[in-house]
Design an enzyme around this catalytic site. Structure first.
Site, short mmCIF file in Angstrom:
data_model
loop_
_atom_site.label_atom_id
_atom_site.label_comp_id
_atom_site.label_asym_id
_atom_site.label_seq_id
_atom_site.Cartn_x
_atom_site.Cartn_y
_atom_site.Cartn_z
N THR A 62 0.84 -1.17 0.00
CA THR A 62 0.00 0.00 0.00
C THR A 62 0.89 1.24 0.00
O THR A 62 2.07 1.16 0.30
CB THR A 62 -0.85 -0.03 1.30
N GLY A 86 1.55 -1.40 5.02
CA GLY A 86 2.05 -2.45 5.90
C GLY A 86 1.04 -3.49 6.33
O GLY A 86 1.31 -4.25 7.25
N GLY A 87 -0.13 -3.54 5.68
CA GLY A 87 -1.07 -4.61 5.96
C GLY A 87 -1.40 -4.72 7.43
O GLY A 87 -1.96 -3.82 8.05
#
Length: 528
Positions: free
Chosen positions: A343, A424-425
């Site tokens: 992202t 970073g999920g």
């Protein structure tokens, strides 16, 4: 030591300097923060393609002086043909595949979000779309200097991407991973941006561009069809909100994990931690993360299928109960399923006081990998986050999968407005909590709050451990204290991509703008 960038006429922060410069140029020309963010979003889709693209989704939270914040949910739904039986008939019983055409099953929503955001700018002061997309077109046609981050990422993920249609011819050079500094030309993508500049952003979903994408996707096994593109529109929504002792916090609605980010800060606020950077600070945030993730993993999904809705997870009773479960001296055992994602987050403000918190993603690095050679667009694999089993995150026509994406914004009690976020999920809520508490609750300089060592609780791709991962710059005594409390610690390099590429922007009541960027990325923070 890096310091925050300061200015009086606006600012922008982005994880690639070309995107920050594109946004800065729009602001300098008298454009709004919304228009600057569209320019930056288009540019970063070209110059940082391993992290995001126009075949993905996006989310916005927008503050305008004197008005309540609004959100834009630009996450495309699953195709009308996308059902569990569709995948079972093709040999997938338990999960949606992560790469290739079958992974590209949700409509790319982010350009619809740009369109919705621009609709909030008065028509008589709106800049021409061609001006906003100029940098993206130029970088795509003239070529970008590949970053070390993109080169390393491509090499690391190549085994799963090399044979996906369109990927190698677009993102490899002579069949090889591009070295840092190599010129990567994306002519087809430049032509696509030029088409959008001439025909409007809606032309991504209607007309020849959508027809080209639908035909390409069908040939390669995707359930997406032209009607799925035509039926899509981004939604302007009311963000989730939480009042704390420091101000009113805002984050994105489900299916994102914005509720988890707010929950962590709501629990931490109740714990009364008085000092930053010590055991109590880190242990409290880590244990608050565990409590919110337990609820998230069980119940979060498409908001139309959730009962109760995510806002109801933030009541005093629920947060008080979660807080009471935290042992101030011992770590809760922690095996759980990770939520991955790659992202970009960016923030912008203008001289009128509008502040934007924006995030754009394709889920995994390079998404599904499936890249249309005629348009240069690769498609996200966000649909791989669906479950094929019954529940709020089960795959179905028109449904929206769980999203790790969540842009954050805060109205602080002293009148400041803060936009912050990260890629970073699984780590997004954790990094948001680190930055917010360091700066707002413990008074750390904004840039230092981002530069300081970070942590990640849980699994990472290709890793079976559910450890607490710490950057090596933490004090050895703190590391030992966390281990003694039962945290299963694993060490990371001093500046690790696993802990995200963060950014933040703070607008003061007197007009001062602070911006900060992450040294773990390739970005810039520009206040002027």
């Amino acid at each position: 030591m890096l310091k925050s960038s300061l200015g009086l006429n606006g600012g922008i922060t982005a994880p690639h300097r070309a995107a920050a410069l594109a946004g800065r140029d729009v602001l300098a020309a008298g454009g709004t923060a919304i228009e600057a963010m569209v320019a930056a979003a288009a540019t970063i889709a070209v110059v940082y393609p391993h992290m995001n693209g126009i075949g993905g989704d996006g989310f916005w939270i927008i503050h305008r002086p004197g008005q309540a914040p609004v959100g834009i949910s630009a996450c495309g739904p699953a195709a009308e043909l996308a059902t569990p039986s569709f995948y079972r008939e093709r040999g997938y019983e338990d999960a949606v595949p992560a790469r290739g055409g079958l992974a590209a099953l949700t409509v790319p929503g982010t350009i619809g979000g740009w369109d919705a955001a621009l609709s909030l700018v008065p028509a008589d002061r709106r800049m021409p779309l061609s001006d906003l997309l100029r940098d993206a077109i130029g970088h795509a046609r003239d070529g970008i200097a590949v970053t070390g981050n993109q080169s390393d990422c491509t090499a690391d993920k190549l085994d799963g991407l090399r044979d996906v249609p369109g990927f190698a011819q677009t993102y490899l050079i002579d069949g090889q991973v591009p070295r840092p500094g190599a010129r990567l030309v994306q002519s087809a993508l430049g032509d696509t941006f030029a088409h959008l500049a001439q025909n409007g952003l809606r032309s991504y979903y209607d007309g020849p561009l959508a027809q080209t994408h639908a035909a390409f996707l069908k040939v390669h096994g995707s359930p997406l069809r032209s009607d799925d593109f035509a039926d899509y529109a981004a939604q302007i929504v009311t963000p989730l909100t939480l009042k704390t002792s420091r101000g009113q916090l805002f984050n994105m609605i489900a299916p994102t994990q914005g509720v988890s980010s707010l929950g962590i800060l709501g629990i931490f606020d109740r714990l009364g931690v008085a000092k930053g950077e010590g055991f109590e600070h880190l242990h409290s945030l880590i244990e608050a993360t565990k409590q919110t993730f337990i609820r998230r993993n069980a119940d979060l999904g498409d908001p139309d299928l959730m009962d109760p809705p995510a806002q109801d997870w933030l009541t005093d009773d629920i947060l008080n109960n979660m807080t009471a479960r935290i042992d101030p001296a011992r770590a809760l055992d922690w095996p759980f399923d990770p939520k991955a994602g790659d992202t970009i987050w960016m923030g912008a403000s203008d001289k009128d006081g509008t502040v934007v918190s924006f995030i754009q993603s394709v889920f995994w690095e390079f998404g599904s990998g499936l890249t249309c050679p005629d348009t240069g667009v690769f498609f996200q694999n966000r649909g791989a986050g669906f479950s094929l089993a019954p529940g709020p995150n089960q795959l179905g026509p028109g449904r929206r999968p769980f999203h790790t994406l969540n842009p954050a914004l805060a109205h602080l009690r002293d009148g400041r407005v803060m936009a912050y976020g990260t890629m970073g999920g699984e780590g997004q809520p954790q990094t948001q909590a680190a930055i917010y508490t360091r700066h707002v609750q413990f008074g750390m300089d904004l840039q230092q709050a981002i530069t300081a060592p970070r942590w990640l609780l849980g699994k990472t791709w290709g890793d079976e451990t559910t450890s607490l991962k710490l950057e090596s710059r933490f004090d050895p005594a703190l590391i030992a204290a966390l281990q003694a409390a039962g945290h299963q610690v694993e060490m990371l390099p001093a500046f690790s991509d696993l802990t995200g590429h963060a950014g933040a922007l703070v607008c003061h009541p007197d007009g001062l703008v602070e911006t900060a960027t992450d040294p773990r990325a390739d970005g810039a923070a520009l206040s002027f």
